[in-house]
Scaffold this motif. Sequence first.
Motif, PDB file in Angstrom:
ATOM      1  N   PRO A  80       0.809  -1.225   0.000  1.00  0.00           N
ATOM      2  CA  PRO A  80       0.000   0.000   0.000  1.00  0.00           C
ATOM      3  C   PRO A  80       0.841   1.274   0.000  1.00  0.00           C
ATOM      4  O   PRO A  80       0.515   2.244  -0.684  1.00  0.00           O
ATOM      5  CB  PRO A  80      -0.840  -0.125   1.276  1.00  0.00           C
ATOM      6  CG  PRO A  80      -0.944  -1.598   1.511  1.00  0.00           C
ATOM      7  CD  PRO A  80       0.388  -2.147   1.080  1.00  0.00           C
ATOM      8  N   ARG A 186      -8.798   1.355  -0.806  1.00  0.00           N
ATOM      9  CA  ARG A 186      -9.334   0.158  -0.165  1.00  0.00           C
ATOM     10  C   ARG A 186      -8.273  -0.935  -0.133  1.00  0.00           C
ATOM     11  O   ARG A 186      -7.557  -1.150  -1.101  1.00  0.00           O
ATOM     12  CB  ARG A 186     -10.577  -0.330  -0.903  1.00  0.00           C
ATOM     13  CG  ARG A 186     -10.299  -0.951  -2.270  1.00  0.00           C
ATOM     14  CD  ARG A 186     -11.583  -1.186  -3.044  1.00  0.00           C
ATOM     15  NE  ARG A 186     -11.368  -2.024  -4.204  1.00  0.00           N
ATOM     16  CZ  ARG A 186     -10.827  -1.611  -5.349  1.00  0.00           C
ATOM     17  NH1 ARG A 186     -10.428  -0.349  -5.497  1.00  0.00           N
ATOM     18  NH2 ARG A 186     -10.682  -2.460  -6.356  1.00  0.00           N
ATOM     19  N   HIS A 187      -8.135  -1.589   0.988  1.00  0.00           N
ATOM     20  CA  HIS A 187      -7.174  -2.683   1.094  1.00  0.00           C
ATOM     21  C   HIS A 187      -7.445  -3.468   2.379  1.00  0.00           C
ATOM     22  O   HIS A 187      -8.099  -2.969   3.299  1.00  0.00           O
ATOM     23  CB  HIS A 187      -5.730  -2.160   1.105  1.00  0.00           C
ATOM     24  CG  HIS A 187      -5.349  -1.445   2.365  1.00  0.00           C
ATOM     25  ND1 HIS A 187      -5.721  -0.137   2.636  1.00  0.00           N
ATOM     26  CD2 HIS A 187      -4.640  -1.857   3.455  1.00  0.00           C
ATOM     27  CE1 HIS A 187      -5.254   0.226   3.804  1.00  0.00           C
ATOM     28  NE2 HIS A 187      -4.602  -0.799   4.338  1.00  0.00           N
ATOM     29  N   THR A 189      -5.044  -6.059   4.853  1.00  0.00           N
ATOM     30  CA  THR A 189      -3.716  -6.638   5.081  1.00  0.00           C
ATOM     31  C   THR A 189      -3.810  -7.708   6.154  1.00  0.00           C
ATOM     32  O   THR A 189      -4.415  -7.490   7.215  1.00  0.00           O
ATOM     33  CB  THR A 189      -2.725  -5.549   5.526  1.00  0.00           C
ATOM     34  OG1 THR A 189      -2.650  -4.538   4.524  1.00  0.00           O
ATOM     35  CG2 THR A 189      -1.331  -6.151   5.731  1.00  0.00           C
ATOM     36  N   GLY A 202      -6.872  -2.680   7.676  1.00  0.00           N
ATOM     37  CA  GLY A 202      -7.269  -2.274   6.333  1.00  0.00           C
ATOM     38  C   GLY A 202      -8.299  -1.173   6.359  1.00  0.00           C
ATOM     39  O   GLY A 202      -8.686  -0.660   7.412  1.00  0.00           O
TER      40      GLY A 202
END
Length: 416
Positions: A80, A186-187, A189, A202
């Motif tokens: 990211p 948006r993510h 982890t 996230g």
Amino acid sequence: MVEELAQADDAIAACVDAPAWALPEHDLIAALDAAHRLEQRLAAVKLTLIREIDGRGTARTQGASSTAVWLRERLRLTVPTARRLIDLATALDTGSPGIRQALADGTISIEQARVIADTATTVHATAGTQATDKAVSLLTDWATQFDPTLLRKLGTRILDHVAPHLADTAAQAALDAEATRAARDRHLTLSEQTDGRLRLTGTLDTETAGLLRAAIDPLTTPSAADDQRSPGQRRHDALTEVCRLALRTGELPEHGGDPAQIVVTTTYDALTAKLGTGTLDTGLPLTPQTVRRLACDATILPAVLGGTGQVLDVGRQRRLITGPLRRALVLRDRGCAFPGCDRPPRWCHAHHIHHWADGGTTNLANAVLLCGHHHRHLHHSDWTIQLGHDGHPEFIPPAWLDPEQLPRRNHYHPRT
């Protein structure tokens, strides 16, 4: 440029060990200001280099699936963080030159530059180039007084200052820009901890947040009057149940030719004695109690292992690497085996090291797990694969990338 940066490195090295305690307060503050300004100017140089590397396609040439993944491996960044640098480098290169110049002059920070670039994109879409230049100039001036958070708030009403006749549409433009940023940022982890647990961090976009709440909220109510679980523990258990429900549907897509499933490795003696631990296909350990509970509702598939954990026998040979042979491959490689790739086994293809069409056999000694990108890359590049002395795959880079052609291994997947 390399020589100039080397000279700057020497100058900074001389400051690292300088006794800050000996500075009078005025000089101490001045040194802090100078170090901060230098940090931002170096950031401008770094972003220029990242933009050029991304534009040339250097990452894919060297086998990475993207520039972000390449930066993670090269600079030890998170993906990211790398993506945000790439996005900012692109924005500074294609947007108003005033932002890059302000960063290069050290008058704004890299976070302020990101805010101004985001705002400039919104203004340009709404009011055109002239208003964008005015907005950048104004925000750059404000950056000497306000931190990135306040600067972003001010940016939401920037059209009131640079294009008042368009102020009525500014709110909608800001909402659209926020939606774009939400989609970009948006993510999720999954960080492995040393004791085998996972830390989830996230940012979910609005729609996904609504879906998650709709799925877990009904499962987070206390199960009984004496339920001692904390709200966080109830949400954890609700997520567990949602995953179990999804697996039970049988409607999840296949991964590598197998249905969506969890794979636990243990020994027969340990399982029957109810004392042995197990290992997930992701490499995480399980307690004996968890292994026994999962075994109650599982298909038991035998695999004969040697003393070092090397798979000796998993069934008859075939052209396709599926079934027991694929499971053995997952046990060995744990995920994409290409150096620097962290993609899990469920995302991977089984690749013949010596191609089956060229007479290669279908067995563990001639197979390796590769994600889709690296599978394609191996078929169209000069990288070669061999098994090391311990039976794990090694990748030999082409001579143009490494003249010594030293074997490389993947270090992202845990080994048993």
